[in-house]
Design an enzyme around this catalytic site. Sequence first.
Site, PDB file in Angstrom:
ATOM      1  N   ASN A 133       0.822  -1.220   0.000  1.00  0.00           N
ATOM      2  CA  ASN A 133       0.000   0.000   0.000  1.00  0.00           C
ATOM      3  C   ASN A 133       0.855   1.268   0.000  1.00  0.00           C
ATOM      4  OD1 ASN A 133      -2.462  -1.520   0.218  1.00  0.00           O
ATOM      5  ND2 ASN A 133      -1.967  -1.847   2.374  1.00  0.00           N
ATOM      6  N   ARG A 138       8.045   6.468  -2.281  1.00  0.00           N
ATOM      7  CA  ARG A 138       8.056   6.328  -0.814  1.00  0.00           C
ATOM      8  C   ARG A 138       8.785   5.057  -0.384  1.00  0.00           C
ATOM      9  NH1 ARG A 138       2.738   6.651   3.183  1.00  0.00           N
ATOM     10  NH2 ARG A 138       3.873   6.377   5.140  1.00  0.00           N
ATOM     11  N   ARG A 188       3.828  -0.605   9.253  1.00  0.00           N
ATOM     12  CA  ARG A 188       4.695  -1.755   8.969  1.00  0.00           C
ATOM     13  C   ARG A 188       5.829  -1.876   9.979  1.00  0.00           C
ATOM     14  NH1 ARG A 188       3.708   1.634   5.203  1.00  0.00           N
ATOM     15  NH2 ARG A 188       2.372   1.176   3.429  1.00  0.00           N
ATOM     16  N   LYS A 230       0.497 -12.225  -1.422  1.00  0.00           N
ATOM     17  CA  LYS A 230       1.160 -11.470  -2.483  1.00  0.00           C
ATOM     18  C   LYS A 230       2.625 -11.215  -2.155  1.00  0.00           C
ATOM     19  CE  LYS A 230       2.425  -7.373  -4.542  1.00  0.00           C
ATOM     20  NZ  LYS A 230       3.221  -6.230  -4.059  1.00  0.00           N
ATOM     21  N   PRO A 247       2.836 -13.292  -8.468  1.00  0.00           N
ATOM     22  CA  PRO A 247       2.305 -12.322  -7.502  1.00  0.00           C
ATOM     23  C   PRO A 247       1.184 -11.481  -8.116  1.00  0.00           C
ATOM     24  CG  PRO A 247       4.711 -12.275  -7.548  1.00  0.00           C
ATOM     25  CD  PRO A 247       4.274 -13.090  -8.718  1.00  0.00           C
ATOM     26  N   ASP A 249      -0.890  -8.108  -7.670  1.00  0.00           N
ATOM     27  CA  ASP A 249      -1.151  -6.813  -7.056  1.00  0.00           C
ATOM     28  C   ASP A 249      -2.243  -6.117  -7.853  1.00  0.00           C
ATOM     29  OD1 ASP A 249       0.052  -5.970  -9.374  1.00  0.00           O
ATOM     30  OD2 ASP A 249       1.539  -4.691  -8.410  1.00  0.00           O
TER      31      ASP A 249
END
Length: 306
Positions: A133, A138, A188, A230, A247, A249
């Site tokens: 997310n 970032r 996180r 994922k 994966p 997303d």
Amino acid sequence: MRYTTDEKKEVNITETTEGLLLKADSFNPTHIFECGQAFNFHIEDDGSYTAVFLDKIVNLLETDAGALIRNISIEDFYEYFYDYFDLGTDYSQIKADIADNDILKTASEYGDGIRILNQENFETIISFIISQNSGITRIKNSIRILSERYGKYIGEYKGRPYYSFPRPEDLAHLDHAELREYVRVGYRDKSIVGTSQMILDGHLDWEMDQKLATKDLQKKLMELPGIGPKVADCILLFTYHRRETFPVDVWIKRVMETLFIGHEVPKKLVDNYAREYFGDNAGYVQQYLFYYGREEKIGKKNPRET
């Protein structure tokens, strides 16, 4: 730990005054670093890519004559970067195998220079925990700050200092609030510390885990804090060389729904579809479709999305 091969095929690489010149099929630094598989790199003013791998600083520039690889020796190339860039894999054959599907042929031509990196295990795990997310800029900033604050200084290239990625023992006993404040990883923080602690305590065993079936290894990875299906699949694909992994997303889901399935479905059904139809090449297909879909904004719903 990292994935390595015992035998190395001959590659067309020569030493020049500017660096190592690699002439290889399916090798384009932009495609490799911009397809969502890695975050620990910097784009230079000349368009080249500088990356850190196992305390080595490597720079790659695409030229008309081939890929110019700078700041490493020919010995380091074969010791570290031959496997890192997956040069033992025949990507021409992979693209030929999937070319009977027009969509996959188009996607593989679009991202012709993609190679799936074989990355270091712990760095990949933490990087993809951070990636959830979050946008690319970032993620890269968090990884840079994490390395500068808790890694070790390894050198400078083009006026920019570089640091190694921290080890489990560097992160396992950190205060969550410190990570959140300085590294800007948000919620996180606890997952990073908890996962580092479990790995330090021996939850993963590289040699033994390589012998596990992919599904069993996925389950083991998902026992680590902050790792769902994922993220586990990303780790399997980019560090354990499980190339049958796909994966899913938001971009891959949209691309698959738009180009293959024809309507919206749960992520799990996208994964099932991919594994059934793409088989052992699913991981390579995922990278081609991800790069093609994101760059061409296939299935994009919100004009403000990037």
